[in-house]
Design a protein around this motif. Sequence first.
Motif, PDB file in Angstrom:
ATOM      1  N   ALA A   1      -0.899  38.844 -39.956  1.00 50.94           N
ATOM      2  CA  ALA A   1      -0.609  40.192 -40.463  1.00 50.94           C
ATOM      3  C   ALA A   1       0.450  40.832 -39.587  1.00 50.94           C
ATOM      4  O   ALA A   1       0.419  40.710 -38.351  1.00 50.94           O
ATOM      5  CB  ALA A   1      -1.886  41.042 -40.461  1.00 50.94           C
ATOM      6  N   GLU A   2       1.379  41.523 -40.235  1.00 44.77           N
ATOM      7  CA  GLU A   2       2.443  42.219 -39.516  1.00 44.77           C
ATOM      8  C   GLU A   2       2.503  43.674 -39.970  1.00 44.77           C
ATOM      9  O   GLU A   2       2.162  43.996 -41.115  1.00 44.77           O
ATOM     10  CB  GLU A   2       3.785  41.534 -39.773  1.00 44.77           C
ATOM     11  N   ILE A   3       2.931  44.547 -39.051  1.00 44.23           N
ATOM     12  CA  ILE A   3       3.051  45.978 -39.329  1.00 44.23           C
ATOM     13  C   ILE A   3       4.491  46.401 -39.066  1.00 44.23           C
ATOM     14  O   ILE A   3       5.056  46.053 -38.018  1.00 44.23           O
ATOM     15  CB  ILE A   3       2.059  46.783 -38.465  1.00 44.23           C
ATOM     16  N   PRO A   4       5.103  47.126 -39.996  1.00 43.92           N
ATOM     17  CA  PRO A   4       6.483  47.575 -39.792  1.00 43.92           C
ATOM     18  C   PRO A   4       6.632  48.352 -38.480  1.00 43.92           C
ATOM     19  O   PRO A   4       5.817  49.226 -38.168  1.00 43.92           O
ATOM     20  CB  PRO A   4       6.742  48.470 -41.008  1.00 43.92           C
ATOM     21  N   GLY A   5       7.641  48.000 -37.717  1.00 42.96           N
ATOM     22  CA  GLY A   5       7.897  48.697 -36.466  1.00 42.96           C
ATOM     23  C   GLY A   5       7.221  48.100 -35.259  1.00 42.96           C
ATOM     24  O   GLY A   5       7.527  48.497 -34.122  1.00 42.96           O
ATOM     25  N   TYR A   6       6.296  47.146 -35.482  1.00 45.14           N
ATOM     26  CA  TYR A   6       5.615  46.496 -34.358  1.00 45.14           C
ATOM     27  C   TYR A   6       6.122  45.062 -34.275  1.00 45.14           C
ATOM     28  O   TYR A   6       6.056  44.307 -35.249  1.00 45.14           O
ATOM     29  CB  TYR A   6       4.098  46.528 -34.549  1.00 45.14           C
ATOM     30  N   GLU A   7       6.622  44.654 -33.112  1.00 43.99           N
ATOM     31  CA  GLU A   7       7.270  43.359 -32.989  1.00 43.99           C
ATOM     32  C   GLU A   7       6.295  42.191 -32.952  1.00 43.99           C
ATOM     33  O   GLU A   7       6.665  41.065 -33.291  1.00 43.99           O
ATOM     34  CB  GLU A   7       8.147  43.341 -31.732  1.00 43.99           C
ATOM     35  N   GLY A   8       5.071  42.422 -32.529  1.00 44.13           N
ATOM     36  CA  GLY A   8       4.098  41.335 -32.439  1.00 44.13           C
ATOM     37  C   GLY A   8       3.312  41.165 -33.722  1.00 44.13           C
ATOM     38  O   GLY A   8       3.653  41.700 -34.775  1.00 44.13           O
ATOM     39  N   LEU A   9       2.232  40.410 -33.620  1.00 39.93           N
ATOM     40  CA  LEU A   9       1.317  40.208 -34.744  1.00 39.93           C
ATOM     41  C   LEU A   9       0.174  41.202 -34.653  1.00 39.93           C
ATOM     42  O   LEU A   9      -0.386  41.427 -33.578  1.00 39.93           O
ATOM     43  CB  LEU A   9       0.771  38.781 -34.736  1.00 39.93           C
ATOM     44  N   ALA A  10      -0.174  41.792 -35.786  1.00 40.46           N
ATOM     45  CA  ALA A  10      -1.300  42.723 -35.830  1.00 40.46           C
ATOM     46  C   ALA A  10      -2.622  42.012 -36.040  1.00 40.46           C
ATOM     47  O   ALA A  10      -3.684  42.558 -35.721  1.00 40.46           O
ATOM     48  CB  ALA A  10      -1.085  43.751 -36.937  1.00 40.46           C
ATOM     49  N   GLY A  11      -2.575  40.804 -36.570  1.00 43.92           N
ATOM     50  CA  GLY A  11      -3.793  40.051 -36.817  1.00 43.92           C
ATOM     51  C   GLY A  11      -3.467  38.620 -37.190  1.00 43.92           C
ATOM     52  O   GLY A  11      -2.322  38.293 -37.529  1.00 43.92           O
ATOM     53  N   ALA A  12      -4.471  37.751 -37.120  1.00 38.87           N
ATOM     54  CA  ALA A  12      -4.269  36.342 -37.454  1.00 38.87           C
ATOM     55  C   ALA A  12      -5.614  35.685 -37.717  1.00 38.87           C
ATOM     56  O   ALA A  12      -6.671  36.168 -37.280  1.00 38.87           O
ATOM     57  CB  ALA A  12      -3.534  35.612 -36.335  1.00 38.87           C
ATOM     58  N   ALA A  13      -5.563  34.590 -38.435  1.00 35.22           N
ATOM     59  CA  ALA A  13      -6.735  33.751 -38.689  1.00 35.22           C
ATOM     60  C   ALA A  13      -6.224  32.420 -39.208  1.00 35.22           C
ATOM     61  O   ALA A  13      -5.046  32.274 -39.547  1.00 35.22           O
ATOM     62  CB  ALA A  13      -7.680  34.397 -39.701  1.00 35.22           C
ATOM     63  N   HIS A  14      -7.105  31.439 -39.252  1.00 33.31           N
ATOM     64  CA  HIS A  14      -6.748  30.188 -39.917  1.00 33.31           C
ATOM     65  C   HIS A  14      -7.968  29.629 -40.623  1.00 33.31           C
ATOM     66  O   HIS A  14      -9.118  29.925 -40.269  1.00 33.31           O
ATOM     67  CB  HIS A  14      -6.149  29.176 -38.943  1.00 33.31           C
ATOM     68  N   VAL A  15      -7.712  28.849 -41.655  1.00 30.51           N
ATOM     69  CA  VAL A  15      -8.754  28.219 -42.456  1.00 30.51           C
ATOM     70  C   VAL A  15      -8.547  26.714 -42.383  1.00 30.51           C
ATOM     71  O   VAL A  15      -7.434  26.214 -42.583  1.00 30.51           O
ATOM     72  CB  VAL A  15      -8.700  28.698 -43.918  1.00 30.51           C
ATOM     73  N   SER A  16      -9.612  25.988 -42.051  1.00 36.10           N
ATOM     74  CA  SER A  16      -9.544  24.527 -42.003  1.00 36.10           C
ATOM     75  C   SER A  16     -10.276  23.946 -43.195  1.00 36.10           C
ATOM     76  O   SER A  16     -11.236  24.537 -43.713  1.00 36.10           O
ATOM     77  CB  SER A  16     -10.138  24.005 -40.696  1.00 36.10           C
ATOM     78  N   PHE A  17      -9.829  22.764 -43.629  1.00 36.64           N
ATOM     79  CA  PHE A  17     -10.339  22.147 -44.847  1.00 36.64           C
ATOM     80  C   PHE A  17     -10.967  20.793 -44.546  1.00 36.64           C
ATOM     81  O   PHE A  17     -10.569  20.103 -43.609  1.00 36.64           O
ATOM     82  CB  PHE A  17      -9.210  21.967 -45.862  1.00 36.64           C
ATOM     83  N   GLY A  18     -11.906  20.415 -45.376  1.00 37.45           N
ATOM     84  CA  GLY A  18     -12.544  19.108 -45.263  1.00 37.45           C
ATOM     85  C   GLY A  18     -13.649  18.985 -46.273  1.00 37.45           C
ATOM     86  O   GLY A  18     -13.767  19.791 -47.205  1.00 37.45           O
ATOM     87  N   THR A  19     -14.476  17.969 -46.088  1.00 36.79           N
ATOM     88  CA  THR A  19     -15.677  17.804 -46.909  1.00 36.79           C
ATOM     89  C   THR A  19     -16.874  17.659 -45.981  1.00 36.79           C
ATOM     90  O   THR A  19     -16.762  17.088 -44.886  1.00 36.79           O
ATOM     91  CB  THR A  19     -15.573  16.577 -47.829  1.00 36.79           C
ATOM     92  N   CYS A  20     -18.002  18.177 -46.418  1.00 34.86           N
ATOM     93  CA  CYS A  20     -19.209  18.113 -45.598  1.00 34.86           C
ATOM     94  C   CYS A  20     -20.434  18.047 -46.490  1.00 34.86           C
ATOM     95  O   CYS A  20     -20.390  18.375 -47.684  1.00 34.86           O
ATOM     96  CB  CYS A  20     -19.302  19.318 -44.659  1.00 34.86           C
ATOM     97  N   GLN A  21     -21.523  17.630 -45.882  1.00 37.23           N
ATOM     98  CA  GLN A  21     -22.808  17.643 -46.580  1.00 37.23           C
ATOM     99  C   GLN A  21     -23.322  19.070 -46.682  1.00 37.23           C
ATOM    100  O   GLN A  21     -23.179  19.861 -45.747  1.00 37.23           O
ATOM    101  CB  GLN A  21     -23.834  16.802 -45.808  1.00 37.23           C
ATOM    102  N   PHE A  22     -23.930  19.368 -47.822  1.00 33.25           N
ATOM    103  CA  PHE A  22     -24.559  20.682 -47.978  1.00 33.25           C
ATOM    104  C   PHE A  22     -25.634  20.577 -49.046  1.00 33.25           C
ATOM    105  O   PHE A  22     -25.346  20.235 -50.189  1.00 33.25           O
ATOM    106  CB  PHE A  22     -23.528  21.749 -48.368  1.00 33.25           C
TER     107      PHE A  22
END
Length: 350
Positions: free
Chosen positions: A57-78
């Motif tokens: 996430a970015e905000i106008p006027g702010y040079e850095g990042l305002a937020g971040a996340a990542h999503v990983s993918f795969g298969t699993c038992q459930f």
Amino acid sequence: MPQEFSIREMTSGDSVALAVLTEQSPDSGRIAINPHFHVPAYDVYKMRHGDIIGVVAEIPGYEGLAGAAHVSFGTCQFEGKVYPYALLSGLMVHPDYRKRGIAGALAQWGFQRAIERSGKETLLLADIQQGNLASMASAKKWASQISGKIVVCPVPMRSQPPQANPDVTVRQVKPEELPAVAAHLNDFYKDANFYRPQTAESLHHWLETTPLDTPVHHYIVAVDRTGRLLAGMGIKEEGRLMSLHIASAPAMIKFANVFLNVIPADYNLRNLETRKLWFAPGQAAAGRYLWQTVRYEWRERGSNLVANYDPRGPITQMLQIRPWLPTTSLTVALRGPVPMSEDRLIDPLT
């Protein structure tokens, strides 16, 4: 009100800004942790979870990042079947820009991409540290269930070797043993939710994956005099990729650390993450010998062995975590095609 921020896909070029954001946004759970990256942050995320897509996430006027996340993918038992999953990790928002809907937007963006990729039966998941009220509040907006307990314990290394066992040898796995290791793992976790079934090929790929010139993944086994596999455990040298600075911890943990020395004097953990632990039927003692031997023989390569485990499961027989060691815990937020039953064991995806 117009949205004050924009969302876009994360790229490898965001690594420096991600490191800065991480420094500014320690986990607000029971133990506040600041990662210090030794390789580019994006590469660390890839090492941790493999197939990922990141969002910032970015905000106008702010040079850095305002937020971040990542999503990983795969298969699993459930619940007795194998499903595609999408695990939300590393969700963070700069303290100056919280309560603006950024966390929810990051999660929504990541999960929408997951559904587009894997379909509506995709398990949407996140692990939330005990006491992280902000992440819990965000998860309640999308999760249909928040349940389960995963204990996280940094176990200090040994200064003295365990008592020798002449009937058991601890060594690196041999390539020709990987099919048998996969079979043992699949049997050990056959009923566990979120377990990712293994093959010789998947284990080989995991062992070969590294952002450095030398391996950071290792697999150690215990064998008897005939070479029969008795137990195994995977190790990731996370401390070579990033160290974890303890920004704050409960007073009780700080007091206990005076005697236990779980947290180093500089409050920087160089963790050896343990994964893919198992022992053959009737071989819990061999599993314990393996665990204690690694605690001693790997003492120069990390400050702690980190165990993530379901406290109800048989792996506790191998670890024998002392009750006075400081721990934290995670709970699982999820949305899936069927509810998660409370009685099934959990194999942590983290």
